[in-house]
Structures are given as C-alpha cells and as structure tokens.
Design a protein around this motif. Structure first.
Motif, PDB file in Angstrom:
ATOM      1  N   ALA A   1     -37.144   8.863  12.971  1.00 42.78           N
ATOM      2  CA  ALA A   1     -38.670   9.163  12.885  1.00 42.78           C
ATOM      3  C   ALA A   1     -39.322   8.079  11.929  1.00 42.78           C
TER       4      ALA A   1
ATOM      5  N   ILE B   1     -42.997  12.533  10.538  1.00 42.92           N
ATOM      6  CA  ILE B   1     -43.063  13.884  11.025  1.00 42.92           C
ATOM      7  C   ILE B   1     -44.146  14.715  10.360  1.00 42.92           C
TER       8      ILE B   1
ATOM      9  N   VAL C   1     -43.884  14.304  16.118  1.00 44.45           N
ATOM     10  CA  VAL C   1     -42.712  13.458  15.809  1.00 44.45           C
ATOM     11  C   VAL C   1     -43.107  12.108  15.925  1.00 44.45           C
ATOM     12  N   ASP C   2     -43.200  11.029  15.364  1.00 43.87           N
ATOM     13  CA  ASP C   2     -43.711   9.550  15.636  1.00 43.87           C
ATOM     14  C   ASP C   2     -42.629   8.614  15.550  1.00 43.87           C
TER      15      ASP C   2
ATOM     16  N   GLY D   1     -39.466   8.076  16.735  1.00 49.02           N
ATOM     17  CA  GLY D   1     -38.008   8.306  16.832  1.00 49.02           C
ATOM     18  C   GLY D   1     -38.001   9.898  16.699  1.00 49.02           C
ATOM     19  N   THR D   2     -36.627  10.135  16.873  1.00 51.46           N
ATOM     20  CA  THR D   2     -36.148  11.697  16.978  1.00 51.46           C
ATOM     21  C   THR D   2     -35.550  12.219  15.841  1.00 51.46           C
TER      22      THR D   2
ATOM     23  N   THR E   1     -38.179   8.670   6.711  1.00 50.04           N
ATOM     24  CA  THR E   1     -38.950   9.175   7.544  1.00 50.04           C
ATOM     25  C   THR E   1     -40.236   9.870   6.405  1.00 50.04           C
TER      26      THR E   1
END
Length: 103
Positions: free
Chosen positions: A5, A8, A78-79, A81-82, A88
């Motif tokens: 991500a 987050i 969440v931007d 990705g995961t 991040t």
C-alpha cells in the motif's frame, strides 16, 4: 499477487469504556506519540502484511512517567495496494475527527 500500500489511514480512540472515553485524555500527546517515526516503524513491523478496512489493533502509547494510554487503531482507508510494508505511509487521526468528516 499482493502489492504494498502507498498509504494507510488509521483512526484511534481510547479503549476506555464509559460515558465519555475522551475525558482526561490528551489527544494531542497521543497524536504526537503515534505519529513519531519510532512508533510508525513499530506499527509496520507489528502489523505488516495484508490489511483491510475496518481491521482494529489494540495498542498503547506512553503518556510519560510510566503511564500508558490504551488505544484502538482502526484501518479507515488503504490506498495503492493491500499490504502494510516498510514504504507505506501511515496517516493517523483521532477517530472523532474521522467520524465528523464523514457526516
């Protein structure tokens, strides 16, 4: 395949129950502690891996003089990705601020 991500967004609230859980809580101090580089690095290591919106983490921050403040962090957004990874960006806000902004 999962990707890291970019950002987050987390919210926090005191874990104390009661009529007004924010009573006597110095949210400015908590924000300063949660947003410090050391604490963010800890969060990346402790919660690294896949994350999802609504996930909650029970944590605590030091309020000085060996006085911890229990908080609950919740994943709000969440931007890109995961997966929470070393690259991040973590953005942390008081939960009341997030809830007011969404009304």
């Amino acid at each position: 395949m999962t990707s890291t991500a970019d950002r987050i967004v987390l919210s926090f609230a005191p874990s104390a129950a009661g009529e007004n859980p924010w009573s006597g809580v110095d949210t400015e101090w908590i924000v300063d502690e949660l947003c410090g580089d050391t604490y963010r690095q800890y969060l990346r290591r402790a919660h690294g891996g896949p994350v999802s919106i609504g996930e909650e983490w029970s944590e605590f921050v030091s309020c000085g003089c060996a006085t911890p403040q229990d908080v609950v962090l919740r994943v709000e957004r969440v931007d890109g990705g995961t997966v929470l990874g070393d690259a991040t960006t973590l953005e942390i806000h008081p939960r009341a601020e997030i809830e007011t902004a969404t009304r």
